[in-house]
Design a protein around this motif. Structure first.
Motif, PDB file in Angstrom:
ATOM      1  N   HIS A 177     -11.183   5.955  -3.039  1.00 49.24           N
ATOM      2  CA  HIS A 177     -11.086   4.052  -4.381  1.00 49.24           C
ATOM      3  C   HIS A 177      -9.856   3.871  -4.530  1.00 49.24           C
ATOM      4  O   HIS A 177     -10.154   2.783  -5.634  1.00 49.24           O
ATOM      5  CB  HIS A 177     -11.462   5.109  -5.477  1.00 49.24           C
ATOM      6  N   VAL A 178      -9.238   4.530  -3.928  1.00 52.27           N
ATOM      7  CA  VAL A 178      -7.621   4.260  -4.057  1.00 52.27           C
ATOM      8  C   VAL A 178      -6.830   3.459  -2.956  1.00 52.27           C
ATOM      9  O   VAL A 178      -7.001   3.791  -2.372  1.00 52.27           O
ATOM     10  CB  VAL A 178      -6.763   5.296  -4.402  1.00 52.27           C
ATOM     11  N   GLU A 179      -6.269   2.498  -3.695  1.00 51.85           N
ATOM     12  CA  GLU A 179      -6.595   1.311  -2.717  1.00 51.85           C
ATOM     13  C   GLU A 179      -4.895   1.739  -1.643  1.00 51.85           C
ATOM     14  O   GLU A 179      -4.956   1.565  -0.424  1.00 51.85           O
ATOM     15  CB  GLU A 179      -5.610  -0.025  -2.553  1.00 51.85           C
ATOM     16  N   ALA A 180      -3.755   2.007  -2.281  1.00 46.58           N
ATOM     17  CA  ALA A 180      -3.091   2.887  -1.812  1.00 46.58           C
ATOM     18  C   ALA A 180      -3.223   4.047  -0.655  1.00 46.58           C
ATOM     19  O   ALA A 180      -2.469   3.854   1.042  1.00 46.58           O
ATOM     20  CB  ALA A 180      -2.106   3.585  -2.888  1.00 46.58           C
ATOM     21  N   SER A 181      -4.606   4.589  -0.578  1.00 44.05           N
ATOM     22  CA  SER A 181      -4.471   5.842   0.036  1.00 44.05           C
ATOM     23  C   SER A 181      -5.216   5.474   1.694  1.00 44.05           C
ATOM     24  O   SER A 181      -5.171   5.468   2.206  1.00 44.05           O
ATOM     25  CB  SER A 181      -6.062   7.127  -0.696  1.00 44.05           C
ATOM     26  N   LYS A 182      -5.907   4.484   0.683  1.00 39.71           N
ATOM     27  CA  LYS A 182      -6.637   3.239   2.210  1.00 39.71           C
ATOM     28  C   LYS A 182      -5.980   2.315   2.871  1.00 39.71           C
ATOM     29  O   LYS A 182      -5.414   3.181   4.312  1.00 39.71           O
ATOM     30  CB  LYS A 182      -7.564   2.309   1.700  1.00 39.71           C
ATOM     31  N   LEU A 232       1.617  -0.731   5.464  1.00 38.14           N
ATOM     32  CA  LEU A 232       2.413   0.477   5.540  1.00 38.14           C
ATOM     33  C   LEU A 232       3.936  -0.129   4.907  1.00 38.14           C
ATOM     34  O   LEU A 232       4.173   0.592   3.096  1.00 38.14           O
ATOM     35  CB  LEU A 232       3.030   0.793   6.588  1.00 38.14           C
ATOM     36  N   LEU A 233       3.905  -1.096   4.617  1.00 38.86           N
ATOM     37  CA  LEU A 233       4.590  -1.945   3.752  1.00 38.86           C
ATOM     38  C   LEU A 233       3.789  -1.805   2.876  1.00 38.86           C
ATOM     39  O   LEU A 233       4.997  -1.923   1.267  1.00 38.86           O
ATOM     40  CB  LEU A 233       4.961  -3.998   3.993  1.00 38.86           C
ATOM     41  N   SER A 234       2.891  -2.267   2.400  1.00 35.44           N
ATOM     42  CA  SER A 234       2.471  -2.117   0.299  1.00 35.44           C
ATOM     43  C   SER A 234       2.183  -0.648   0.195  1.00 35.44           C
ATOM     44  O   SER A 234       2.497  -0.536  -1.407  1.00 35.44           O
ATOM     45  CB  SER A 234       0.730  -2.252   0.818  1.00 35.44           C
ATOM     46  N   VAL A 235       2.077   0.398   1.179  1.00 37.33           N
ATOM     47  CA  VAL A 235       2.482   1.589   1.037  1.00 37.33           C
ATOM     48  C   VAL A 235       3.354   2.314   0.418  1.00 37.33           C
ATOM     49  O   VAL A 235       4.039   2.388  -0.693  1.00 37.33           O
ATOM     50  CB  VAL A 235       2.163   2.282   1.697  1.00 37.33           C
ATOM     51  N   TYR A 236       4.803   1.403   1.265  1.00 36.60           N
ATOM     52  CA  TYR A 236       6.020   1.386   0.682  1.00 36.60           C
ATOM     53  C   TYR A 236       6.851   0.580  -1.033  1.00 36.60           C
ATOM     54  O   TYR A 236       7.463   1.038  -1.811  1.00 36.60           O
ATOM     55  CB  TYR A 236       7.291   0.891   1.764  1.00 36.60           C
ATOM     56  N   GLN A 237       6.108  -0.006  -0.479  1.00 32.52           N
ATOM     57  CA  GLN A 237       6.888  -0.516  -2.103  1.00 32.52           C
ATOM     58  C   GLN A 237       5.812  -0.586  -3.948  1.00 32.52           C
ATOM     59  O   GLN A 237       6.400  -0.253  -4.150  1.00 32.52           O
ATOM     60  CB  GLN A 237       5.595  -2.403  -2.155  1.00 32.52           C
ATOM     61  N   ALA A 238       4.486   0.616  -3.254  1.00 26.85           N
ATOM     62  CA  ALA A 238       3.821   0.759  -4.321  1.00 26.85           C
ATOM     63  C   ALA A 238       4.913   2.329  -4.278  1.00 26.85           C
ATOM     64  O   ALA A 238       4.618   2.458  -5.604  1.00 26.85           O
ATOM     65  CB  ALA A 238       2.300   1.259  -4.065  1.00 26.85           C
ATOM     66  N   MET A 239       4.904   3.503  -3.482  1.00 28.89           N
ATOM     67  CA  MET A 239       5.727   4.144  -3.130  1.00 28.89           C
ATOM     68  C   MET A 239       7.489   4.398  -2.856  1.00 28.89           C
ATOM     69  O   MET A 239       6.871   4.394  -1.178  1.00 28.89           O
ATOM     70  CB  MET A 239       4.162   5.662  -2.686  1.00 28.89           C
ATOM     71  N   PRO A 240       7.998   4.030  -2.847  1.00 29.64           N
ATOM     72  CA  PRO A 240       9.504   3.764  -2.530  1.00 29.64           C
ATOM     73  C   PRO A 240      10.101   4.981  -1.535  1.00 29.64           C
ATOM     74  O   PRO A 240      10.807   5.062  -2.190  1.00 29.64           O
ATOM     75  CB  PRO A 240       9.824   2.397  -3.007  1.00 29.64           C
TER      76      PRO A 240
END
Length: 181
Positions: A9-14, A35-43
């Motif tokens: 349910h966590v979009e970043a995990s998906k 991977l860009l969205s993951v990096y932007q959320a957690m740099p």
């Protein structure tokens, strides 16, 4: 993954999982946005390195380089990312920029043999033979058993017209590689 992805349910995990899977399959066009969205959320440095690999695989070297440069300055200086950045600069023929990154690595890790050796080689190629010799001597002081260090050392000594010393280092490199066979 398709069997349990609806339970996440966590979009970043998906995005992370889908990006890593696409990267493993070398499907960079799919991997990069995730991977860009993951990096932007957690740099984090790890996320930067993974995104860097995706850009690099897609041959988007400019984006990879800009990402790494920005992260190393604004977030933190991570050795794997810095090493990847230096290698990218070498790949595209930007030796001066690669040398600058290796110099940064050496400031953070004065005994990093790979950075010392590569910086010595690049200094030699740019005609800075005294600087090259000082760097390779530092690498040699850390490890006297590296054929790469000995080879670089021999090349520098040869260019400084110290042919006997150069031959001795080249011979040592050769003997070490023969013992590894």
């Amino acid at each position: 993954y398709s069997g349990f992805k609806d339970k996440i349910h966590v979009e970043a995990s998906k995005s992370y999982i889908e990006g890593r899977l696409a990267l493993a399959e070398r499907n960079f066009a799919v991997a990069i946005p995730h991977l860009l969205s993951v990096y932007q959320a957690m740099p984090t440095s790890q996320n930067a390195l993974i995104l860097f690999a995706a850009y690099d695989g897609a041959k988007e070297h400019d984006k990879a380089i800009k990402l790494a440069q920005r992260h190393l300055v604004t977030e933190d200086f991570a050795l794997p990312l810095a090493s990847s950045l230096a290698n990218s600069f070498l790949m595209i023929g930007k030796s001066k920029e690669a040398l600058a990154v290796y110099s940064q690595i050496i400031k953070k890790q004065p005994d990093n043999v790979i950075a010392l050796n590569n910086a010595a080689w690049l200094s030699m190629e740019s005609g800075k033979l005294d600087e090259a010799e000082e760097l390779i001597q530092r690498a040699f002081n850390v490890t006297q058993e590296s054929p790469d260090v000995l080879d670089t050392y021999s090349q520098i000594l040869y260019r400084k017209d110290k042919k006997r010393e150069a031959l001795a280092k080249a011979k040592s490199a050769y003997e070490i590689t023969q013992g590894e066979s």
